[in-house]
Write an enzyme that holds these catalytic residues in place. Sequence first.
Site, PDB file in Angstrom:
ATOM      1  N   PHE A 233     -13.480  -6.981  10.403  1.00 35.57           N
ATOM      2  CA  PHE A 233     -12.194  -7.616  10.068  1.00 35.57           C
ATOM      3  C   PHE A 233     -11.780  -7.398   8.617  1.00 35.57           C
ATOM      4  O   PHE A 233     -11.087  -8.233   8.036  1.00 35.57           O
ATOM      5  CB  PHE A 233     -12.247  -9.122  10.394  1.00 35.57           C
ATOM      6  CG  PHE A 233     -12.720  -9.402  11.788  1.00 35.57           C
ATOM      7  CD1 PHE A 233     -11.947  -9.041  12.884  1.00 35.57           C
ATOM      8  CD2 PHE A 233     -13.947 -10.005  12.009  1.00 35.57           C
ATOM      9  CE1 PHE A 233     -12.398  -9.269  14.182  1.00 35.57           C
ATOM     10  CE2 PHE A 233     -14.403 -10.230  13.306  1.00 35.57           C
ATOM     11  CZ  PHE A 233     -13.623  -9.867  14.394  1.00 35.57           C
ATOM     12  N   ARG A 315       0.502  -4.783  -0.561  1.00 39.67           N
ATOM     13  CA  ARG A 315       0.902  -4.897   0.851  1.00 39.67           C
ATOM     14  C   ARG A 315       1.584  -6.236   1.107  1.00 39.67           C
ATOM     15  O   ARG A 315       2.491  -6.331   1.939  1.00 39.67           O
ATOM     16  CB  ARG A 315      -0.293  -4.687   1.795  1.00 39.67           C
ATOM     17  CG  ARG A 315       0.100  -4.566   3.260  1.00 39.67           C
ATOM     18  CD  ARG A 315      -1.045  -4.100   4.157  1.00 39.67           C
ATOM     19  NE  ARG A 315      -1.139  -2.652   4.238  1.00 39.67           N
ATOM     20  CZ  ARG A 315      -0.506  -1.886   5.136  1.00 39.67           C
ATOM     21  NH1 ARG A 315       0.267  -2.432   6.055  1.00 39.67           N
ATOM     22  NH2 ARG A 315      -0.638  -0.578   5.125  1.00 39.67           N
ATOM     23  N   GLU A 718      -4.269  -4.783  13.340  1.00 36.61           N
ATOM     24  CA  GLU A 718      -3.961  -5.933  12.496  1.00 36.61           C
ATOM     25  C   GLU A 718      -2.692  -6.711  12.862  1.00 36.61           C
ATOM     26  O   GLU A 718      -2.681  -7.942  12.793  1.00 36.61           O
ATOM     27  CB  GLU A 718      -3.837  -5.482  11.026  1.00 36.61           C
ATOM     28  CG  GLU A 718      -5.104  -4.923  10.436  1.00 36.61           C
ATOM     29  CD  GLU A 718      -4.820  -4.163   9.149  1.00 36.61           C
ATOM     30  OE1 GLU A 718      -4.308  -3.030   9.212  1.00 36.61           O
ATOM     31  OE2 GLU A 718      -5.079  -4.727   8.079  1.00 36.61           O
TER      32      GLU A 718
HETATM   33  N1  MTE Z   1     -11.292  -5.952  16.252  1.00 36.83           N
HETATM   34  C1  MTE Z   1     -12.591  -6.307  16.381  1.00 36.83           C
HETATM   35  N2  MTE Z   1     -13.052  -6.618  17.607  1.00 36.83           N
HETATM   36  N3  MTE Z   1     -13.416  -6.397  15.311  1.00 36.83           N
HETATM   37  C2  MTE Z   1     -12.982  -6.104  14.043  1.00 36.83           C
HETATM   38  O1  MTE Z   1     -13.751  -6.177  13.088  1.00 36.83           O
HETATM   39  N4  MTE Z   1     -11.067  -5.421  12.634  1.00 36.83           N
HETATM   40  C3  MTE Z   1      -9.606  -5.382  12.499  1.00 36.83           C
HETATM   41  C4  MTE Z   1      -8.974  -4.701  13.705  1.00 36.83           C
HETATM   42  N5  MTE Z   1      -9.510  -5.233  14.928  1.00 36.83           N
HETATM   43  C5  MTE Z   1     -11.604  -5.725  13.865  1.00 36.83           C
HETATM   44  C6  MTE Z   1     -10.795  -5.632  15.031  1.00 36.83           C
HETATM   45  C7  MTE Z   1      -9.137  -4.705  11.304  1.00 36.83           C
HETATM   46  S1  MTE Z   1      -9.126  -5.557   9.856  1.00 36.83           S
HETATM   47  C8  MTE Z   1      -8.661  -3.426  11.331  1.00 36.83           C
HETATM   48  S2  MTE Z   1      -8.022  -2.691   9.942  1.00 36.83           S
HETATM   49  C9  MTE Z   1      -8.686  -2.614  12.550  1.00 36.83           C
HETATM   50  O2  MTE Z   1      -9.258  -3.313  13.635  1.00 36.83           O
HETATM   51  C10 MTE Z   1      -9.463  -1.333  12.269  1.00 36.83           C
HETATM   52  O3  MTE Z   1      -9.631  -0.539  13.390  1.00 36.83           O
HETATM   53  P1  MTE Z   1      -8.508   0.469  13.943  1.00 36.83           P
HETATM   54  O4  MTE Z   1      -7.914   1.159  12.764  1.00 36.83           O
HETATM   55  O5  MTE Z   1      -9.279   1.362  14.808  1.00 36.83           O
HETATM   56  O6  MTE Z   1      -7.510  -0.375  14.656  1.00 36.83           O
HETATM   57 MO1  MOS Z   2      -8.565  -3.943   7.975  1.00 36.37          MO
HETATM   58  S1  MOS Z   2      -8.212  -5.529   6.700  1.00 36.37           S
HETATM   59  O1  MOS Z   2      -7.513  -2.865   7.071  1.00 36.37           O
HETATM   60  O2  MOS Z   2     -10.137  -3.536   7.462  1.00 36.37           O
END
Ligand code: MTE
Ligand code: MOS
Length: 763
Positions: A233, A315, A718
């Site tokens: 996250f 941002r 996000e």
């Molecule tokens: N979903 C899960 N299950 N666990 C995570 O840690 N991180 C979030 C989001 N969804 C997260 C999540 C964050 S902060 C981001 S930036 C994106 O997933 C990153 O992955 P993606 O670019 O593949 O969407």
């Molecule tokens: Mo997500 S806060 O951009 O790792």
Amino acid sequence: MPKIRNVHSSITHDSARKHVSGKAHYVDDLPEPSNLLHCYFGTSDVAHARILSMDLSAVEQYPGVVRTMTARDIPGDNEVSPAHNFDEPVLANDLVQFAGQPLFAVLAESRAIARQAVKLAKIEYEKLPPILDIETALDRKSFVIDPQVMRQGDSRAALSTSPNRLQGKIFTGGQEHFYLEGQVSMSLPQEDGDILVLTSSQHPSEVQHLVARSLGKPINAVNVEVRRMGGAFGGKETQAAQWAIITAVFANLTDRPVKLRLDRDDDMRSTGKRHDFLIHYDVGFDDEGRILGIEFEHALRCGISADLSGPIADRAMFHSDNAYYLSNVTVTSHRCKTNTVSNTAFRGFGGPQGMVGIERVIDAIAYRLGKDPLEVREINLYGLKERNVTPYKMTVKDNVLHSLVADLKESSDYTQRRRQIDAFNRNSPVIRRGIAFTPAKFGISFTTAFLNQAAALVHVYKDGSVHLNHGGTEMGQGLMIKIAQIVADEFQVDLDKVKITATNTGKVPNTSATAASSGTDMNGMAARAAARKIKKRLISFVSKEFSVDKSDVRFINNHVEAGEFEMSFAELAEQAWMGRISLSATGFYRTPKIHYDPETSSGRPFLYFAYGAAVSEVEIDCLTGESRIIRADILYDAGKSVNPAIDIGQIEGGFVQGAGWLTSEEIWWDTEGHLRTHAPSTYKIPTCGDIPEIFNVQIWQKGRNREKTIHRSKAVGEPPLMLAISVHSAINQAIAGKLGGETLPALDTPATPEAILNCLSGA
Ligand code: MTE
Ligand code: MOS
């Protein structure tokens, strides 16, 4: 032969069964080498002080302790800051800057011994006055980076001539990531002083770089591998490096493998969180609620160092418009330095805080004018042909909100339910309801242009099975399965022919963090480029060997065909190998079109926008202050989703995590700067009982990315978190109704029962 549909289909997460059966390997599950040592770290219990002396002799004499480490034992740079800030030591030098800051580390035969021994350190401090909150930091001009201003039009002039004007403020609280798997690293010494680091990081390349720097070695002496994280996250974008470095330095000093896993309380005390923001606004508007001029002043807690605070604060500024056209606008951002743990990335990366600001403004206008807030939202939405330039002078060309908002208004039955809620409230003095509708627009791309690059490595083996590797990391979001789908689709082989493998800096170098929701956009493109290179070679081979036209060669359903010619993919792989054709390729992608000039605050920082909207209905108990979400309806534009099942999971999870941030998760330091909410007993994240009772989550069927992204999909990681702002607005409405309805309650976030009761009794 029918085409195999690997993309745009709901395929189960590759690790779903492994997650629930305990077969998924996390770092702490890996078989331990027989000579493994364990380490732990000792922290400061004061917020700001000079270290007068540190006596570790009792620690070192404790049975089972191998040795200790202080800043002086780090052979290279004692530095863990990302980028080039040089403002955050791995272990404190002589200055302590927050309570919980790592000061030294202990290496021992077991983790229990290391943790026990840590307590025997004798440290003398000369206390200094700490800065513990945003206001004090502002007063003392304590900043980690210089303030920034973003400007369009003339907000001063517009404010002074507006028929209506409002000033106000809102505080948004921080948030602990509460990933289920805490920070963990294991370093294994290799030949010639090289190090292999197994860790839980969104950014293996940065861990590699920082470990190398701290060892005083070139980057190629360090290899970092991440199979998966048990949640991140944003909390493992920069925050994994410190622990990796400590294990690597110990491994390097002793030539033995070393592991470090943080205890939950220490993880909460010693690693960064979401930035809390203090937002002031001054808005001018016409009698219909149209914003004519606006000024925002953001002040955010950054903790002791810059970390990612610069781009996060940026941002927030980039999202201070959310979905609304602001013709005359000034946004000023103060990045405050405090004696608290350095704040870091958290889902939305400042965007949510910026959006809470403008949503608050819209609510304030609606209450002032006695209008339905949705009406004020609609009237301020970005236009399609005009009123469509953002405060950073990017023209919004892909706005789907008018259509999406209309669809959700109908499917959620918003207007009718608003009336029903009024009726309900008339006869219910204690339990009060509220409903709110919030749109969201979120910019997709890293705002630091050079980070928008990705690479992949694909091998086809001679039996036709495929090995897939790319720079993205898996944190539960389903990145690996999506990229596998894309590659399987390209080769037209069954998905189970594609092997998902751990992210490894030795396979794909110089990667960006998996962040900014762009994992699939970027790594998907890179992996497809690699697969296409191999396909091209196979097509040439088939054309030459079997005298068919290149343009006739088709990959379909585990086969390759061209006119009369037909062969299974596996057989072709074998033949191509015999024919000495390379079946391995790298692929590279850089996001096109983006640029930004911070001097003039103008450019195109985002390739496109992701859109969504939510309607939340809540209930509050006016005697206890408790709140719950009765129903939430969400419509999200995922473009043409690569995997709708995964995306729905992201939308649901993001929304609930956002609701936690805005209602129950409260970060609290005492007057000495000790974090008092450092365990689940004092810090309340949502559980399954907090999910909306009725939860209608839909991917918008009309969605299609007008940019040429991978299979025309859109990012999803996000943005859904921000849809939870509707929950906070709805709680405000429930309180306002109880108080008579005319004024917007002064409800900050999180809207805990205590905060809600305070608002109610403020009447
Ligand atoms: N979903 C899960 N299950 N666990 C995570 O840690 N991180 C979030 C989001 N969804 C997260 C999540 C964050 S902060 C981001 S930036 C994106 O997933 C990153 O992955 P993606 O670019 O593949 O969407
Ligand atoms: Mo997500 S806060 O951009 O790792």
